[in-house]
Design a protein around this motif. Structure first.
Motif, PDB file in Angstrom:
ATOM      1  N   GLU A  93      32.385  13.972 -12.898  1.00  0.00           N
ATOM      2  CA  GLU A  93      31.738  15.187 -13.288  1.00  0.00           C
ATOM      3  C   GLU A  93      30.439  14.619 -12.529  1.00  0.00           C
ATOM      4  OE1 GLU A  93      31.299  17.933 -16.893  1.00  0.00           O
ATOM      5  OE2 GLU A  93      30.221  15.757 -17.142  1.00  0.00           O
ATOM      6  N   PHE A  94      29.651  15.297 -11.639  1.00  0.00           N
ATOM      7  CA  PHE A  94      28.465  15.042 -11.140  1.00  0.00           C
ATOM      8  C   PHE A  94      27.422  15.301 -12.291  1.00  0.00           C
ATOM      9  CE2 PHE A  94      24.373  16.787  -9.551  1.00  0.00           C
ATOM     10  CZ  PHE A  94      24.171  15.698  -8.592  1.00  0.00           C
ATOM     11  N   ARG A  95      26.437  14.453 -12.413  1.00  0.00           N
ATOM     12  CA  ARG A  95      25.337  14.433 -13.479  1.00  0.00           C
ATOM     13  C   ARG A  95      24.198  14.139 -12.746  1.00  0.00           C
ATOM     14  NH1 ARG A  95      27.053  16.580 -17.585  1.00  0.00           N
ATOM     15  NH2 ARG A  95      25.049  15.724 -18.795  1.00  0.00           N
ATOM     16  N   SER A  96      23.132  15.301 -12.832  1.00  0.00           N
ATOM     17  CA  SER A  96      22.030  15.126 -12.234  1.00  0.00           C
ATOM     18  C   SER A  96      21.235  14.037 -12.565  1.00  0.00           C
ATOM     19  CB  SER A  96      21.316  16.668 -12.034  1.00  0.00           C
ATOM     20  OG  SER A  96      20.026  16.583 -11.577  1.00  0.00           O
ATOM     21  N   GLU A  97      21.143  13.871 -14.013  1.00  0.00           N
ATOM     22  CA  GLU A  97      20.067  13.096 -14.513  1.00  0.00           C
ATOM     23  C   GLU A  97      20.481  11.507 -13.891  1.00  0.00           C
ATOM     24  OE1 GLU A  97      23.464  13.302 -17.492  1.00  0.00           O
ATOM     25  OE2 GLU A  97      22.491  14.677 -16.452  1.00  0.00           O
ATOM     26  N   ARG A  98      21.707  11.282 -13.772  1.00  0.00           N
ATOM     27  CA  ARG A  98      22.061  10.003 -13.087  1.00  0.00           C
ATOM     28  C   ARG A  98      21.719   9.764 -11.767  1.00  0.00           C
ATOM     29  NH1 ARG A  98      28.056   7.775 -14.376  1.00  0.00           N
ATOM     30  NH2 ARG A  98      27.563   6.829 -16.392  1.00  0.00           N
ATOM     31  N   ALA A  99      22.066  11.151 -10.953  1.00  0.00           N
ATOM     32  CA  ALA A  99      21.709  11.104  -9.401  1.00  0.00           C
ATOM     33  C   ALA A  99      20.128  10.708  -9.107  1.00  0.00           C
ATOM     34  CB  ALA A  99      22.175  12.377  -8.799  1.00  0.00           C
ATOM     35  N   VAL A 100      19.264  11.429  -9.813  1.00  0.00           N
ATOM     36  CA  VAL A 100      17.918  11.359  -9.542  1.00  0.00           C
ATOM     37  C   VAL A 100      17.191  10.104 -10.208  1.00  0.00           C
ATOM     38  CG1 VAL A 100      17.488  13.695  -9.444  1.00  0.00           C
ATOM     39  CG2 VAL A 100      17.189  12.635 -11.710  1.00  0.00           C
ATOM     40  N   ARG A 101      18.132   9.242 -10.653  1.00  0.00           N
ATOM     41  CA  ARG A 101      17.740   7.702 -11.120  1.00  0.00           C
ATOM     42  C   ARG A 101      18.372   6.493 -10.499  1.00  0.00           C
ATOM     43  NH1 ARG A 101      16.692  11.437 -15.104  1.00  0.00           N
ATOM     44  NH2 ARG A 101      15.039  11.546 -16.386  1.00  0.00           N
ATOM     45  N   VAL A 102      19.060   6.935  -9.556  1.00  0.00           N
ATOM     46  CA  VAL A 102      19.961   5.950  -8.830  1.00  0.00           C
ATOM     47  C   VAL A 102      18.850   4.816  -8.307  1.00  0.00           C
ATOM     48  CG1 VAL A 102      20.082   7.090  -6.539  1.00  0.00           C
ATOM     49  CG2 VAL A 102      22.058   5.435  -7.499  1.00  0.00           C
ATOM     50  N   HIS A 103      17.636   5.311  -7.866  1.00  0.00           N
ATOM     51  CA  HIS A 103      16.857   4.112  -7.164  1.00  0.00           C
ATOM     52  C   HIS A 103      16.247   3.454  -8.220  1.00  0.00           C
ATOM     53  CE1 HIS A 103      14.299   7.555  -8.576  1.00  0.00           C
ATOM     54  NE2 HIS A 103      13.105   6.756  -8.431  1.00  0.00           N
ATOM     55  N   TRP A 104      16.741   3.463  -9.673  1.00  0.00           N
ATOM     56  CA  TRP A 104      16.135   2.730 -10.682  1.00  0.00           C
ATOM     57  C   TRP A 104      16.896   1.498 -10.657  1.00  0.00           C
ATOM     58  CZ3 TRP A 104      14.613   5.823 -15.776  1.00  0.00           C
ATOM     59  CH2 TRP A 104      13.568   6.910 -15.315  1.00  0.00           C
ATOM     60  N   ILE A 105      18.044   1.280 -10.243  1.00  0.00           N
ATOM     61  CA  ILE A 105      18.909   0.294 -10.365  1.00  0.00           C
ATOM     62  C   ILE A 105      18.201  -1.046  -9.898  1.00  0.00           C
ATOM     63  CG2 ILE A 105      20.993  -0.793  -9.652  1.00  0.00           C
ATOM     64  CD1 ILE A 105      22.413   1.934  -9.886  1.00  0.00           C
ATOM     65  N   LYS A 106      17.803  -0.991  -8.898  1.00  0.00           N
ATOM     66  CA  LYS A 106      17.024  -2.322  -8.026  1.00  0.00           C
ATOM     67  C   LYS A 106      16.162  -2.719  -8.955  1.00  0.00           C
ATOM     68  CE  LYS A 106      15.342  -4.384  -3.597  1.00  0.00           C
ATOM     69  NZ  LYS A 106      15.664  -4.392  -2.192  1.00  0.00           N
ATOM     70  N   PRO A 107      15.080  -1.961  -9.046  1.00  0.00           N
ATOM     71  CA  PRO A 107      13.665  -2.309  -9.895  1.00  0.00           C
ATOM     72  C   PRO A 107      14.187  -2.887 -11.249  1.00  0.00           C
ATOM     73  CG  PRO A 107      13.273   0.008  -9.280  1.00  0.00           C
ATOM     74  CD  PRO A 107      14.741  -0.498  -8.634  1.00  0.00           C
ATOM     75  N   ILE A 108      15.025  -2.355 -11.928  1.00  0.00           N
ATOM     76  CA  ILE A 108      15.368  -2.899 -13.205  1.00  0.00           C
ATOM     77  C   ILE A 108      15.961  -4.202 -13.230  1.00  0.00           C
ATOM     78  CG2 ILE A 108      17.055  -2.390 -15.074  1.00  0.00           C
ATOM     79  CD1 ILE A 108      16.191   0.660 -14.970  1.00  0.00           C
ATOM     80  N   LEU A 109      16.909  -4.264 -12.374  1.00  0.00           N
ATOM     81  CA  LEU A 109      17.665  -5.698 -12.197  1.00  0.00           C
ATOM     82  C   LEU A 109      16.366  -6.806 -11.812  1.00  0.00           C
ATOM     83  CD1 LEU A 109      21.185  -4.852 -10.605  1.00  0.00           C
ATOM     84  CD2 LEU A 109      20.566  -5.470 -12.969  1.00  0.00           C
ATOM     85  N   GLU A 110      15.827  -6.177 -10.576  1.00  0.00           N
ATOM     86  CA  GLU A 110      14.690  -7.460 -10.137  1.00  0.00           C
ATOM     87  C   GLU A 110      13.696  -7.666 -11.194  1.00  0.00           C
ATOM     88  OE1 GLU A 110      13.682  -5.937  -6.163  1.00  0.00           O
ATOM     89  OE2 GLU A 110      15.594  -7.097  -5.290  1.00  0.00           O
ATOM     90  N   ASN A 111      13.569  -6.887 -12.278  1.00  0.00           N
ATOM     91  CA  ASN A 111      12.550  -7.200 -13.197  1.00  0.00           C
ATOM     92  C   ASN A 111      13.013  -7.370 -14.603  1.00  0.00           C
ATOM     93  OD1 ASN A 111       9.568  -6.500 -11.864  1.00  0.00           O
ATOM     94  ND2 ASN A 111      11.137  -4.820 -11.162  1.00  0.00           N
ATOM     95  N   ALA A 112      14.387  -7.836 -14.623  1.00  0.00           N
ATOM     96  CA  ALA A 112      15.058  -8.105 -15.612  1.00  0.00           C
ATOM     97  C   ALA A 112      14.473  -9.027 -16.757  1.00  0.00           C
ATOM     98  CB  ALA A 112      16.377  -8.698 -15.447  1.00  0.00           C
ATOM     99  N   SER A 113      13.458  -9.780 -16.242  1.00  0.00           N
ATOM    100  CA  SER A 113      12.879 -10.772 -17.370  1.00  0.00           C
ATOM    101  C   SER A 113      11.453  -9.888 -17.829  1.00  0.00           C
ATOM    102  CB  SER A 113      12.168 -12.013 -16.787  1.00  0.00           C
ATOM    103  OG  SER A 113      11.257 -11.669 -15.650  1.00  0.00           O
ATOM    104  N   ASP A 114      11.149  -8.861 -17.629  1.00  0.00           N
ATOM    105  CA  ASP A 114      10.166  -7.746 -18.145  1.00  0.00           C
ATOM    106  C   ASP A 114      10.399  -7.537 -19.745  1.00  0.00           C
ATOM    107  OD1 ASP A 114       8.728  -5.094 -18.831  1.00  0.00           O
ATOM    108  OD2 ASP A 114       7.842  -5.749 -16.918  1.00  0.00           O
TER     109      ASP A 114
END
Length: 178
Positions: A96-117
């Motif tokens: 099932e398509f979820r808008s709230e997931r789609a518009v945050r797909v670009h968050w994956i990279k910064p969250i992982l690259e700032n995992a020590s934050d």
């Protein structure tokens, strides 16, 4: 906050709710996802995050538009979620398509690259399948990224919003972490 506070500046990619029929916007998000995880790569603890570039091919079975076929399978997985076709136990699961997931797909990279934050709650959990997965929870923004270590790299499992419907479930995982 500093001007270079990547995590603090995270906002939904579009400031409107998307529907499954917003083809141009979804394709733009797909290009961003490919750029972030396939072209630029994501580094996590000195290891590369891997995404197998398999094309999605189940739009008909999942009730998604035909043009979803050919997009990266992992992208489609991240912007959709499992949903029962109806409420019966024997019903099949569809995406099932979820808008709230789609518009945050670009968050994956910064969250992982700032995992020590300190704003990212990072924990490992052994799933019922016996697989150990690592969770990266940006609690202030209600977003979770899940990866699995596959020597010598990490594989992206998913990214999604944590909300009232699943918050207790993930709090329980956090409390029972490895």
């Amino acid at each position: 906050m500093a001007d270079n506070d990547i995590l603090g500046m995270l906002q939904p990619y579009f400031d409107c709710e998307l529907s499954v029929d917003d083809k141009d916007k979804i394709l733009e998000l797909h290009e961003r996802f490919k750029s972030d995880v396939l072209i630029q790569k994501v580094n996590l603890d000195g290891a590369e995050l891997i995404i197998k570039p398999y094309p999605y091919s189940h739009s008909h079975e999942d009730g998604l538009p035909d043009w979803f076929d050919g997009l990266l399978e992992k992208f489609v997985h991240v912007i959709t979620r499992d949903a029962k076709e109806d409420r019966r136990k024997i019903s099949r699961t569809v995406r099932e398509f979820r808008s709230e997931r789609a518009v945050r797909v670009h968050w994956i990279k910064p969250i992982l690259e700032n995992a020590s934050d300190k704003r990212i709650t990072r924990f490992r959990y052994i799933e019922n399948s016996g697989r150990e997965r690592e969770y990266f929870w940006y609690r202030a923004k209600g977003y979770m990224v899940v990866v699995e270590y596959i020597n010598p790299n990490f594989a992206l499992i998913t990214g999604f919003c944590v909300d009232q419907t699943n918050h207790a479930y993930y709090m329980n995982k956090l409390q029972n972490k490895v």
